[in-house]
Scaffold this motif. Sequence first.
Motif, mmCIF file in Angstrom:
data_model
loop_
_atom_site.group_PDB
_atom_site.id
_atom_site.type_symbol
_atom_site.label_atom_id
_atom_site.label_comp_id
_atom_site.label_asym_id
_atom_site.label_seq_id
_atom_site.Cartn_x
_atom_site.Cartn_y
_atom_site.Cartn_z
ATOM 1 N N PRO A 308 0.798 -1.236 0.000
ATOM 2 C CA PRO A 308 0.000 0.000 0.000
ATOM 3 C C PRO A 308 0.827 1.280 0.000
ATOM 4 N N THR A 309 2.092 1.210 0.426
ATOM 5 C CA THR A 309 2.903 2.426 0.481
ATOM 6 C C THR A 309 3.736 2.645 -0.773
ATOM 7 N N VAL A 310 3.697 1.711 -1.712
ATOM 8 C CA VAL A 310 4.510 1.808 -2.934
ATOM 9 C C VAL A 310 3.715 2.519 -4.025
ATOM 10 N N ASP A 311 4.398 3.387 -4.764
ATOM 11 C CA ASP A 311 3.781 4.068 -5.900
ATOM 12 C C ASP A 311 3.571 3.037 -7.005
ATOM 13 N N ALA A 312 2.364 2.529 -7.110
ATOM 14 C CA ALA A 312 2.077 1.436 -8.047
ATOM 15 C C ALA A 312 2.301 1.857 -9.492
ATOM 16 N N GLU A 313 1.973 3.089 -9.814
ATOM 17 C CA GLU A 313 2.150 3.562 -11.195
ATOM 18 C C GLU A 313 3.632 3.567 -11.574
ATOM 19 N N GLN A 314 4.462 4.017 -10.666
ATOM 20 C CA GLN A 314 5.897 4.046 -10.934
ATOM 21 C C GLN A 314 6.456 2.625 -11.042
ATOM 22 N N ALA A 315 6.001 1.735 -10.167
ATOM 23 C CA ALA A 315 6.480 0.353 -10.205
ATOM 24 C C ALA A 315 6.059 -0.338 -11.498
ATOM 25 N N ARG A 316 4.830 -0.106 -11.942
ATOM 26 C CA ARG A 316 4.369 -0.726 -13.192
ATOM 27 C C ARG A 316 5.139 -0.176 -14.394
ATOM 28 N N ALA A 317 5.468 1.110 -14.342
ATOM 29 C CA ALA A 317 6.271 1.696 -15.423
ATOM 30 C C ALA A 317 7.649 1.046 -15.477
ATOM 31 N N ALA A 318 8.222 0.766 -14.307
ATOM 32 C CA ALA A 318 9.524 0.102 -14.260
ATOM 33 C C ALA A 318 9.432 -1.311 -14.812
ATOM 34 N N ILE A 319 8.366 -2.024 -14.477
ATOM 35 C CA ILE A 319 8.163 -3.386 -14.980
ATOM 36 C C ILE A 319 8.070 -3.375 -16.507
ATOM 37 N N SER A 320 7.313 -2.427 -17.032
ATOM 38 C CA SER A 320 7.161 -2.314 -18.477
ATOM 39 C C SER A 320 8.499 -1.993 -19.141
ATOM 40 N N SER A 321 9.268 -1.119 -18.518
ATOM 41 C CA SER A 321 10.564 -0.723 -19.074
ATOM 42 C C SER A 321 11.534 -1.894 -19.105
ATOM 43 N N LEU A 322 11.530 -2.726 -18.061
ATOM 44 C CA LEU A 322 12.423 -3.878 -18.015
ATOM 45 C C LEU A 322 12.146 -4.847 -19.160
ATOM 46 N N ALA A 323 10.873 -5.044 -19.484
ATOM 47 C CA ALA A 323 10.519 -5.964 -20.561
ATOM 48 C C ALA A 323 10.986 -5.457 -21.918
ATOM 49 N N ASP A 324 11.209 -4.142 -22.034
ATOM 50 C CA ASP A 324 11.616 -3.543 -23.307
ATOM 51 C C ASP A 324 13.117 -3.636 -23.561
ATOM 52 N N ILE A 325 13.902 -3.941 -22.537
ATOM 53 C CA ILE A 325 15.357 -3.868 -22.642
ATOM 54 C C ILE A 325 15.931 -5.064 -23.406
ATOM 55 N N GLY A 326 16.924 -4.791 -24.255
ATOM 56 C CA GLY A 326 17.721 -5.839 -24.867
ATOM 57 C C GLY A 326 17.336 -6.270 -26.262
ATOM 58 N N TRP A 327 16.171 -5.843 -26.774
ATOM 59 C CA TRP A 327 15.746 -6.274 -28.107
ATOM 60 C C TRP A 327 16.623 -5.640 -29.176
ATOM 61 N N VAL A 328 16.904 -6.408 -30.221
ATOM 62 C CA VAL A 328 17.814 -5.936 -31.258
ATOM 63 C C VAL A 328 17.089 -5.672 -32.572
ATOM 64 N N ARG A 329 17.679 -4.743 -33.346
ATOM 65 C CA ARG A 329 17.273 -4.469 -34.717
ATOM 66 C C ARG A 329 18.555 -4.337 -35.540
ATOM 67 N N ARG A 330 18.461 -4.565 -36.825
ATOM 68 C CA ARG A 330 19.636 -4.409 -37.671
ATOM 69 C C ARG A 330 19.325 -3.489 -38.841
ATOM 70 N N PHE A 331 20.271 -2.567 -39.101
ATOM 71 C CA PHE A 331 20.163 -1.632 -40.216
ATOM 72 C C PHE A 331 21.307 -1.915 -41.184
ATOM 73 N N ARG A 332 20.966 -2.053 -42.441
ATOM 74 C CA ARG A 332 21.911 -2.542 -43.430
ATOM 75 C C ARG A 332 22.952 -1.494 -43.807
ATOM 76 N N ALA A 333 24.184 -1.974 -43.977
ATOM 77 C CA ALA A 333 25.277 -1.108 -44.411
ATOM 78 C C ALA A 333 24.922 -0.453 -45.747
ATOM 79 N N GLY A 334 25.223 0.827 -45.844
ATOM 80 C CA GLY A 334 25.006 1.542 -47.100
ATOM 81 C C GLY A 334 23.638 2.157 -47.219
ATOM 82 N N SER A 335 22.600 1.346 -47.171
ATOM 83 C CA SER A 335 21.243 1.869 -47.357
ATOM 84 C C SER A 335 20.645 2.399 -46.061
ATOM 85 N N GLY A 336 21.036 1.811 -44.929
ATOM 86 C CA GLY A 336 20.422 2.187 -43.662
ATOM 87 C C GLY A 336 19.038 1.597 -43.476
ATOM 88 N N GLU A 337 18.605 0.756 -44.415
ATOM 89 C CA GLU A 337 17.279 0.154 -44.306
ATOM 90 C C GLU A 337 17.287 -0.924 -43.222
#
Length: 441
Positions: A308-337
């Motif tokens: 009851p004393t924890v800011d639930a909104e802040q904690a849920r935002a942290a949980i959501s942020s943790l799930a977003d960490i580490g995912w990769v994307r690749r952009f091709r040399a030259g074109s940037g696509e």
Amino acid sequence: MQQAPRIPYPKSSVSTSPYVVSDIAPLRRVIVNAPSPTDYHLEVATGNFLDYNPPPVEAASQHKQFERLLRASGAEVLSIEQLLDDAIEEARASGQFTTWLRATMPRLAPLANSITGATLLTRTRQVQFQTDAEGVYRHIVDHRLGFTFTRDVAVMTPRGLVLGNFASPSRRGEASLMRFATEFAPSLRDYPVVFDGMEEGLCLVGGDLQVVDERTLMVGVGHCTDPRVAPLLARRLQMDVITVQMRKGDAVRWKPSYDLLMQLFLHLDTCFTRVDDKLAVALPYFLEAEYADNDPLTRFLKGLVLEPTVDAEQARAAISSLADIGWVRRFRAGSGEEDTTIGRLKLVDLVRPWGWQVAFVGGPTDGFDMEHFFRIVLAEHQKQASNLVATSPGHVLAYEGAPRTKTALEACGAKVQTFNGRDLWPWCGGPHCLTLPLERG
């Protein structure tokens, strides 16, 4: 379930360039900036007008030990202060120094004839605690303490230098000084600048960039480096750019305060660095897809939400942020696509099919041992256990204080040389951040 296609491991080719062909190639020339007992510790750009700390006497001594280890490895070590002295001399000789000073740091313009590199680094009494005719403090320039982490201001690639640009107002002066050094210092004359974050108007911090080989660059994005940088680098450098999400978002904006998650995942090298040809060290859980939304810290936060004393909104935002960490994307040399064929992978999932081993901060993990995570992993992570610098393949320099990580790396065949960094690691940077390699290979 259909398995996502693998990205082939990039094959190295023979290089004739004098630059950095990978982050583990033998270190030949490197820039550092040792903290000094005469450093000024006041900055007002972010409103921290009473955030003043004692001179870093012990940190300066510990950095000198680090420099000795770098030289013992065979590297030539250049200092930022000397580079700035040389740049000032060249700029004065060409009649451009006063013009540059007035445009960049106008409050220093009256001191133009006596300024040295130490002055620009706020290490002289000329710029410290000055008062006006009424005896009132007159602020001239913010501290340059962040410049201790020279990696942040620039990164050398196989094609040349990539110059950084900071979201934090207090660190923008460091980027300006590095640009000045690259333009005028004779020792840097042979290194072309191929990308300038300030000119592009996008945030880019060197701790987020790691050169895999001559064709591949890894870039952490979201906290300090803008995701929009990736396709630009792919086009400019003619390299494949693999981004690693440190925080979800379309752009980087300055925030007046740093939350815990930002410190945990500040840069890519905060939680992942390469050690040998097929070996890396990483913070466990967050860079593997199987633990997304199911790591020990997330489980801990999910429990706190019910209190009851924890800011639930802040904690849920942290949980959501943790799930977003580490995912990769690749952009091709030259074109940037963007290459959309790689599937949904996190960084450790990406490099394992390349044949890389991954040693974890705190040693091997055993499922979801929450106590191990908090007592061992986080304790060693705080000491920058994955922020290491390779002096050659399989040989790294690290802070003392992370014995489980050191043992894990040595079990994989790495040689780990440690030094006392007790007064350096609280600044949220490790040996990788303390170095700006100019030549490797």
